[in-house]
Design a protein around this motif. Structure first.
Motif: not given
Length: 255
Positions: A180-182, A187-201, A150-154
Motif C-alpha cells: 500500500m505504501r509503495a 502515484i505521488a512520484d508519477q504525478r508530483r502534485t505532492i512530495p512522497i513523504p507528504v503522501a506518507m504523512a 489516492l485517486a485525487v493524487l492521481a
C-alpha cells in the motif's frame, strides 16, 4: 486525530476565492454546481482574454461519488472512456481537453470509507497512458479523506475549496502494508502534485515527517533521514510536518 498543519509550498493546488456561493449557506444544487465549475474553468484553468474565448480547451465534468466502493471506479472509468472515444474522432487540438473530476458524496452517502482496492484501480487508470490526452483536474468542493485521497493524487492538478481538505488517507489503517505504501509513493512520484513523504504523512501514522530548509530549497523527509541530510548539506531550519501517531490533513483554508 488528523492534524491541520501548513501545507507544503510545492503543492500543485489552486485555491477557490473566499467569496463563494458555498460560504453563503446556499445549497449545492445542480444549477449551482454548474456555476461553480464554470467559475473554475474561467478563473483558474483557462485564464484567457475574452477575445480568445473560442480557443479555450474543451472541458468535461465527471462526478466521482464518495466513498469509492463497489463499482464506482468502473463507472468513472467507463464515462472517461466514452469521452475519450468521442474526442478521438475530432481533429487534434494543441490544448488538451480538460477532464474535471468532482470528488463529492451523493446526498445519501457518507464520504468516508473508500476501499483501497477500488481507489487503487481508479488511480492506476487516471495515471495511465489511456487518459494522457486529457488534462485531469481534481475538484474538491468538500473534504476528502480515506483512500479516495489516492485517486485525487492521481490527477495532474487539484482545485480545492477553502472549506474542503485533503488527507488522513490511512484513517482506517492500523498498519498500512508495504504494498500500500509503495503504491501511494508510486502515484505521488508519477504525478508530483505532492512530495512522497507528504503522501506518507497522510497514509501512515507511524511516520514522522519533517520539512527542512536547505540552500537548495525545501526538502520533505522522514525523521530518520535527517542525520544523512545534515551530512549532505547545510540544514537551515527544521519543522515537523506530521508527528508520529498523527495523520496529515491539509485544510483548504491553508492552501
Amino acid at each position: 486525530m488528523a492534524m491541520h498543519r501548513e501545507p507544503p509550498p510545492d503543492l500543485q493546488v489552486m485555491r477557490v476565492p473566499k467569496v463563494h456561493p458555498f460560504r453563503n449557506g446556499r445549497p449545492y444544487t445542480p444549477a449551482l454546481r454548474c456555476v461553480v465549475i464554470l467559475e473554475l474553468l474561467i478563473t483558474f484553468l483557462c485564464p484567457l482574454p475574452t477575445s480568445h474565448a473560442a480557443d479555450a480547451p474543451v472541458a468535461h465534468v465527471i462526478q466521482v461519488p464518495l466513498p469509492i466502493v463497489g463499482d464506482v471506479d468502473q463507472m468513472v472509468r467507463r464515462q472517461i472512456q466514452r469521452i475519450t472515444a468521442r474526442e478521438a474522432a475530432k481533429p487534434v487540438d494543441a490544448e488538451r481537453p480538460l477532464l474535471i473530476l468532482e470528488f463529492s458524496p451523493t446526498p445519501e452517502q457518507d464520504a468516508t470509507g473508500s476501499e483501497f482496492e477500488r481507489s487503487m484501480a481508479l488511480a492506476r487508470f487516471l495515471a495511465s497512458p489511456d487518459v494522457q490526452q486529457h488534462r485531469i483536474v481534481a475538484w474538491l468542493p468538500q473534504p476528502v479523506s480515506g483512500h479516495a485521497v489516492l485517486a485525487v493524487l492521481a490527477c495532474e492538478e487539484m482545485v480545492v475549496h477553502p472549506d474542503a481538505s485533503l488527507g488522513a488517507a490511512g484513517q482506517y489503517e492500523t498498519k498500512p502494508s508495504a504494498a500500500m505504501r509503495a503504491f501511494y509513493a508510486e502515484i505521488a512520484d508519477q504525478r508530483r502534485t505532492i512530495p512522497i513523504p507528504v503522501a506518507m504523512a497522510m497514509l501512515d501514522r507511524r511516520d514522522k515527517i519533517l520539512k527542512a530548509e536547505t540552500p537548495n530549497g525545501v526538502r520533505y523527509l522522514p525523521a530518520e533521514e535527517l542525520e544523512a541530510l545534515n551530512e549532505e548539506t547545510n540544514v537551515q531550519s527544521i519543522e515537523t510536518l506530521s508527528e508520529t501517531g498523527d495523520l496529515l490533513t491539509i485544510a483548504g483554508n491553508d492552501l
